[in-house]
Write an enzyme that holds these catalytic residues in place. Sequence first.
Site, PDB file in Angstrom:
ATOM      1  N   HIS A   1     -12.608   7.844  -1.786  1.00 32.44           N
ATOM      2  CA  HIS A   1     -12.113   6.503  -1.483  1.00 32.44           C
ATOM      3  C   HIS A   1     -12.276   6.225  -0.001  1.00 32.44           C
ATOM      4  O   HIS A   1     -12.319   7.145   0.831  1.00 32.44           O
ATOM      5  CB  HIS A   1     -10.648   6.339  -1.908  1.00 32.44           C
ATOM      6  N   CYS A   2     -12.400   4.940   0.336  1.00 27.12           N
ATOM      7  CA  CYS A   2     -12.405   4.512   1.726  1.00 27.12           C
ATOM      8  C   CYS A   2     -11.116   3.732   1.965  1.00 27.12           C
ATOM      9  O   CYS A   2     -10.109   3.993   1.320  1.00 27.12           O
ATOM     10  CB  CYS A   2     -13.646   3.694   2.042  1.00 27.12           C
ATOM     11  N   MET A   3     -11.121   2.758   2.870  1.00 26.64           N
ATOM     12  CA  MET A   3      -9.885   2.049   3.193  1.00 26.64           C
ATOM     13  C   MET A   3      -9.399   1.174   2.045  1.00 26.64           C
ATOM     14  O   MET A   3      -8.197   0.966   1.886  1.00 26.64           O
ATOM     15  CB  MET A   3     -10.097   1.187   4.437  1.00 26.64           C
TER      16      MET A   3
ATOM     17  N   ARG B   1     -11.454   0.949  -1.296  1.00 26.90           N
ATOM     18  CA  ARG B   1     -12.184   1.106  -2.553  1.00 26.90           C
ATOM     19  C   ARG B   1     -12.093   2.519  -3.103  1.00 26.90           C
ATOM     20  O   ARG B   1     -12.171   3.496  -2.364  1.00 26.90           O
ATOM     21  CB  ARG B   1     -13.669   0.768  -2.345  1.00 26.90           C
TER      22      ARG B   1
END
Length: 527
Positions: A27-29, A31
Site C-alpha cells: 500500500h501507499c498513502m 491505495r
Amino acid sequence: MIKDPHATAAALLPLVGGPANVTSVAHCMTRLRLGLADRSRVDDEALRAVPGVLGVVEDGASYQVVLGPGVVGRVTAAFETLLAAGRIGTADGDGRNGDGEDGGKTAGADDASVAPAVTPAADTTADTTADTAAALARRGAELKARQKARNATPLKTALRRVADIFVPLIPALIGCGIVAGIAGLLTNLRWLPGLTPALTALSSAFMALIAVFVGHNTAKEFGGTPVLGGAVAAVVVYPGVAKVTAFGTALAPGQGGVLGALAAAVLGTYVEKWCRARLPGTLDVLLTPTLTVLVSGLLTLYVLMYAAGEVATAIGTAADWLLTTTGALAGLILGGLFLPLVMLGLHQALIPIHTTLIEQQGHTVLLPVLAMAGAGQVGAAAAVYVRLRHDTSLRTTIRSALPAGLLGVGEPLIYGVSLPLGRPFLTACVGGAAGGAFVGLFAMLGTEVGATAIGPSGWALFPLLAGGGWAVTAGVYGGGLLTGYAVGFLATYFFGLPDGAGRPVCDPEKHEPRPADRPGPRPASPR
C-alpha cells in the site's frame, strides 16, 4: 469513511478473486496495491460499491483499490491477515477432502447406492456448463491480453518501475521533511538552540544515505539481490570518493544523488544476472557478488557518478529557468496536468526529480506549483456540494473527503466525486492551473516558493515552505491555494454540472413530477 477495516478487507478479498488470485499486497498513502494472477476474476463494479472504496486503478503490474489516507494501512493489515488465513484454510481443506472422501466412496457403502444417477439431462447440463466455463475462460484471457498490451508501453513500464522504487521511501521522506521543517522554524525563531542541531541530524541522516535505500529497492525491482544493489549504490555517498578523479575532475560525495544510485543499481543487477547465467554453482557464490560490486562499482565511479551529476545539475537549472522565465505559463501547465497524473498513479515518477532538487538546493520548487491541483479539486468539490444539495449520499462523501483534500490528498475527491461526475474533474484541473499560474507568476517576479520535503501538500505544506522569507513565501503559497479554490469553485459551479443539476426531479411537497412550466429539464415527451 471506513469504520471497520476487517469488514472492508473481508468484503474486498472475494471480489479480487480470493486468496489464490492474490500474488502480492502493498500500500501507499491512499491505495491498496495488489498483484493478481488472473485479472479477469476481479469484479470491478462490486468493488466500487464496497463502502469506503473511492475507486479502482489498474496500472498493469498492480491492481489498486483507492481507500484514502489513514485507513489504507489498517485495511491492508487486515487484508494480509485474511489472505494468510485463507491460504492456510484452503490447503487444509484440500487435504481433508482427499483423505475423507477417498475418491468419492465411503467405506462399507454399496457403490450403487453411493454413485449418483446420471441421466441424459444431467449430461446435457454438464456439457452446457463446460461450454460456458470455456467461453468465460477465453473471454477472460482476451481481456487480460488486451489490458496487458494497453499497459505495456515502454514509457508506462519505466514510470511504474520508478514509482515502485520510490514509493516505499515516502514515509521516511515525509517524516524527515517534517522534522527538517520544525528545525528550520526553530532556527528562524531562535528558539531552543540546543535542540535544533539534534533535529537537523535526525532529518539529514536519511537524506545523506538515501542512495543506499534507492539501490536496495532498485535491485529488488529489477530482479537482482537487494543488498548488492545497496552496496553498489553506497559508493555514491561514501566520503572517500573525493580522492577519485573522473574526466579530470575530483568526485564529490553524493555526486549524482539518487539518479546515480538508480543507474548504479540497475547496472549491478544486469552484471549479477550475467554472472549467474554463466558461472557454475561452485564459483557463483564467490565470484558473482565480487564481480557485481567490482565491475558496477568501477563504472559507477568513473562514468555514472559524473554523468548523473551532470543530469542532476541540468534538472536543477531547468527547474529554476522554467519558473523564473516562464513561471506563469509553466505553473498553468503543471498545475493543470497534475490531477490526471495522480489519477493514473504516474505522479510518483516525479519523486526522483523532487529528491534531486532537495539534495541540490535544499528544497523543490516544483511541489508548491503541483500542489495547486489539489486546491482546484477542493474548489470543485465545494461547488458540487452547493449545487447538488439534494444528493445526500454525494454530499456525505464530500464532507468525509474534504479534510483530506485540504491537506493535499486529492484521491478521495477524485475517485469519490469529480471523476465519476466527469466535467467537475476538468474544471478542477482549471482551478489547479489558475493556482499554479499564480505561484509561477511570483516566481517570475523573484519570489521563489519551495518545499523542504515531499509528500505533504495543501495546508500541511506550510511548515515545510522555503525560499525567501517565510512570511512572504507562505503568503504567495496561500494566495495560490485561495486562487485554486476560487477558480475551481466558479468553473465547476457554472460549467462543471449540467443544467438542472441540483433540482429535485419531483415536487417535494406533493411528490409529483415537476410541472413543465417550472425551471429545469422537462420530462421526455411520450412516443
